[in-house]
Design a protein around this motif. Sequence first.
Motif, mmCIF file in Angstrom:
data_model
loop_
_atom_site.group_PDB
_atom_site.id
_atom_site.type_symbol
_atom_site.label_atom_id
_atom_site.label_comp_id
_atom_site.label_asym_id
_atom_site.label_seq_id
_atom_site.Cartn_x
_atom_site.Cartn_y
_atom_site.Cartn_z
ATOM 1 N N PRO A 201 0.831 -1.198 0.000
ATOM 2 C CA PRO A 201 0.000 0.000 0.000
ATOM 3 C C PRO A 201 0.867 1.251 0.000
ATOM 4 C CG PRO A 201 -0.002 -1.033 2.163
ATOM 5 C CD PRO A 201 0.730 -1.958 1.253
ATOM 6 N N VAL A 202 0.277 2.371 -0.409
ATOM 7 C CA VAL A 202 1.001 3.640 -0.497
ATOM 8 C C VAL A 202 0.286 4.668 0.372
ATOM 9 C CG1 VAL A 202 1.747 5.511 -2.012
ATOM 10 C CG2 VAL A 202 1.821 3.133 -2.823
ATOM 11 N N THR A 203 1.056 5.385 1.227
ATOM 12 C CA THR A 203 0.499 6.412 2.096
ATOM 13 C C THR A 203 0.962 7.789 1.634
ATOM 14 O OG1 THR A 203 0.549 4.885 3.979
ATOM 15 C CG2 THR A 203 0.285 7.226 4.473
ATOM 16 N N GLN A 204 0.014 8.674 1.354
ATOM 17 C CA GLN A 204 0.299 10.052 0.975
ATOM 18 C C GLN A 204 -0.741 10.962 1.596
ATOM 19 O OE1 GLN A 204 0.848 8.969 -3.539
ATOM 20 N NE2 GLN A 204 1.707 11.006 -3.227
ATOM 21 N N GLY A 205 -0.283 12.044 2.226
ATOM 22 C CA GLY A 205 -1.218 13.000 2.805
ATOM 23 C C GLY A 205 -2.148 12.383 3.828
ATOM 24 N N GLY A 206 -1.680 11.365 4.522
ATOM 25 C CA GLY A 206 -2.501 10.724 5.537
ATOM 26 C C GLY A 206 -3.502 9.712 4.993
ATOM 27 N N VAL A 207 -3.523 9.526 3.670
ATOM 28 C CA VAL A 207 -4.445 8.584 3.040
ATOM 29 C C VAL A 207 -3.657 7.375 2.546
ATOM 30 C CG1 VAL A 207 -6.055 8.205 1.132
ATOM 31 C CG2 VAL A 207 -6.058 10.393 2.357
ATOM 32 N N VAL A 208 -4.116 6.186 2.928
ATOM 33 C CA VAL A 208 -3.481 4.953 2.491
ATOM 34 C C VAL A 208 -4.273 4.376 1.321
ATOM 35 C CG1 VAL A 208 -2.621 2.682 3.162
ATOM 36 C CG2 VAL A 208 -2.795 4.504 4.880
ATOM 37 N N THR A 209 -3.580 4.139 0.207
ATOM 38 C CA THR A 209 -4.224 3.554 -0.969
ATOM 39 C C THR A 209 -3.811 2.097 -1.099
ATOM 40 O OG1 THR A 209 -4.279 5.680 -2.135
ATOM 41 C CG2 THR A 209 -4.502 3.696 -3.475
ATOM 42 N N PHE A 210 -4.818 1.233 -1.107
ATOM 43 C CA PHE A 210 -4.607 -0.194 -1.299
ATOM 44 C C PHE A 210 -5.090 -0.559 -2.699
ATOM 45 C CE2 PHE A 210 -5.673 0.633 3.142
ATOM 46 C CZ PHE A 210 -4.627 0.036 3.832
ATOM 47 N N HIS A 211 -4.243 -1.249 -3.462
ATOM 48 C CA HIS A 211 -4.617 -1.616 -4.827
ATOM 49 C C HIS A 211 -4.030 -2.982 -5.163
ATOM 50 C CE1 HIS A 211 -5.556 -1.196 -9.094
ATOM 51 N NE2 HIS A 211 -4.331 -1.622 -9.340
ATOM 52 N N VAL A 212 -4.842 -3.826 -5.787
ATOM 53 C CA VAL A 212 -4.344 -5.108 -6.293
ATOM 54 C C VAL A 212 -4.897 -5.349 -7.684
ATOM 55 C CG1 VAL A 212 -4.073 -6.187 -4.021
ATOM 56 C CG2 VAL A 212 -6.227 -6.461 -5.260
ATOM 57 N N GLU A 213 -4.101 -5.994 -8.490
ATOM 58 C CA GLU A 213 -4.515 -6.439 -9.808
ATOM 59 C C GLU A 213 -4.177 -7.919 -9.933
ATOM 60 O OE1 GLU A 213 -2.789 -4.086 -12.887
ATOM 61 O OE2 GLU A 213 -3.378 -2.177 -11.969
ATOM 62 N N ASP A 214 -4.648 -8.529 -11.006
ATOM 63 C CA ASP A 214 -4.343 -9.940 -11.248
ATOM 64 C C ASP A 214 -2.829 -10.146 -11.230
ATOM 65 O OD1 ASP A 214 -4.911 -12.561 -11.742
ATOM 66 O OD2 ASP A 214 -5.126 -12.328 -13.907
ATOM 67 N N GLY A 215 -2.355 -11.104 -10.449
ATOM 68 C CA GLY A 215 -0.924 -11.381 -10.345
ATOM 69 C C GLY A 215 -0.255 -10.786 -9.124
ATOM 70 N N ASP A 216 -0.958 -9.930 -8.371
ATOM 71 C CA ASP A 216 -0.369 -9.317 -7.176
ATOM 72 C C ASP A 216 -0.456 -10.274 -5.982
ATOM 73 O OD1 ASP A 216 0.387 -6.981 -8.418
ATOM 74 O OD2 ASP A 216 -1.437 -5.890 -7.874
ATOM 75 N N CYS A 217 0.342 -11.328 -6.049
ATOM 76 C CA CYS A 217 0.345 -12.306 -4.963
ATOM 77 C C CYS A 217 1.781 -12.567 -4.523
ATOM 78 C CB CYS A 217 -0.328 -13.609 -5.390
ATOM 79 S SG CYS A 217 0.533 -14.494 -6.721
ATOM 80 N N SER A 218 1.920 -13.036 -3.306
ATOM 81 C CA SER A 218 3.228 -13.387 -2.760
ATOM 82 C C SER A 218 3.418 -14.898 -2.822
ATOM 83 C CB SER A 218 3.334 -12.915 -1.311
ATOM 84 O OG SER A 218 4.465 -13.483 -0.674
ATOM 85 N N SER A 219 4.606 -15.328 -3.237
ATOM 86 C CA SER A 219 4.920 -16.756 -3.275
ATOM 87 C C SER A 219 5.559 -17.225 -1.966
ATOM 88 C CB SER A 219 5.861 -17.062 -4.444
ATOM 89 O OG SER A 219 7.068 -16.321 -4.317
ATOM 90 N N ARG A 220 5.647 -16.342 -0.988
ATOM 91 C CA ARG A 220 6.250 -16.696 0.300
ATOM 92 C C ARG A 220 5.405 -17.747 1.010
ATOM 93 N NH1 ARG A 220 8.309 -12.411 4.911
ATOM 94 N NH2 ARG A 220 8.642 -13.907 6.604
ATOM 95 N N ASP A 221 6.038 -18.839 1.427
ATOM 96 C CA ASP A 221 5.356 -19.928 2.120
ATOM 97 C C ASP A 221 4.802 -19.438 3.453
ATOM 98 O OD1 ASP A 221 5.228 -22.389 4.006
ATOM 99 O OD2 ASP A 221 5.481 -23.291 2.024
ATOM 100 N N TYR A 222 3.583 -19.877 3.793
ATOM 101 C CA TYR A 222 2.977 -19.464 5.054
ATOM 102 C C TYR A 222 3.776 -19.941 6.264
ATOM 103 C CZ TYR A 222 -1.272 -18.266 2.404
ATOM 104 O OH TYR A 222 -2.180 -17.716 1.534
ATOM 105 N N GLY A 223 4.515 -21.027 6.091
ATOM 106 C CA GLY A 223 5.355 -21.510 7.175
ATOM 107 C C GLY A 223 4.627 -22.312 8.230
#
Length: 261
Positions: A39-61
């Motif tokens: 996410p990106v924070t500017q001027g006190g506003v946090v913008t959350f954005h996802v598109e197809d492919g925005d996933c993490s391959s990190r194992d949950y463990g």
Amino acid sequence: MKHAFAAVLRLTLTLCFMPVIVQAAPNGFQNHVFNGRAPVTQGGVVTFHVEDGDCSSRDYGDGRGESDCFNGNLRSRLAYRDHASLGQSLEYAMQIFVPAGFRYGGGPNRRSLLEVAEWQRINTIKNHIHTLHLDSVKGLTFDDTRCIPPSAFGQWNSVKVQVKWSAGDDGFLQVICNDTPVVSFRGQTAIPRDCGQPGVFQCVPDLQRVNQPVQFQVGILFRGYGERGRLDGLSRMGRVPPEGGFTVQMRNIRVSRIQVR
């Protein structure tokens, strides 16, 4: 006249090429370790954005060999650093902006697969407690209770969740949306009342470990379609993001201690 025009041109060019100053996350929050897009924070506003492919391959463990990419989850979230324990009374508050043109009708399940806030226990599986779901039919819902209607999209809306975490009768939960209480009860709050019912994600009564601390996350988690879905024979219906993905903004995100009487 030439000098004035040159000055305006220089100012315009300067503004166009000024670097965008990205601010730190709200106090007490940090990027989620499984983010596919931060996410990106500017001027006190946090913008959350996802598109197809925005996933993490990190194992949950947790020994299951799963990850967000394997499961098809798209994530852009902030996690609150401090976890809540039984006996604590807290208020979780935020203002949320959903674009007026937002379109996602949800999947075939009772609850939308697009989530924008979540409470769950750490170091456990199937111990999810409460979730803010989002779609363009029901609006923003706290579990199954409407919090913000779709007609309020395109403007800032406030959400407050006040809770005393308890496994006994002294617990308390109140959800206030735009200054109107939509959920209010007293009693045990460590396990959601509908845990284990059809359509309730990631809550198995026999696996509940109420003494484990509760974590809080805000931002987008979309339970999309991945290899796990293919292996389980799930339909892609409702599990594929629209073109351009999802965008949600938040501000005044905070967690504070309260007194519950």
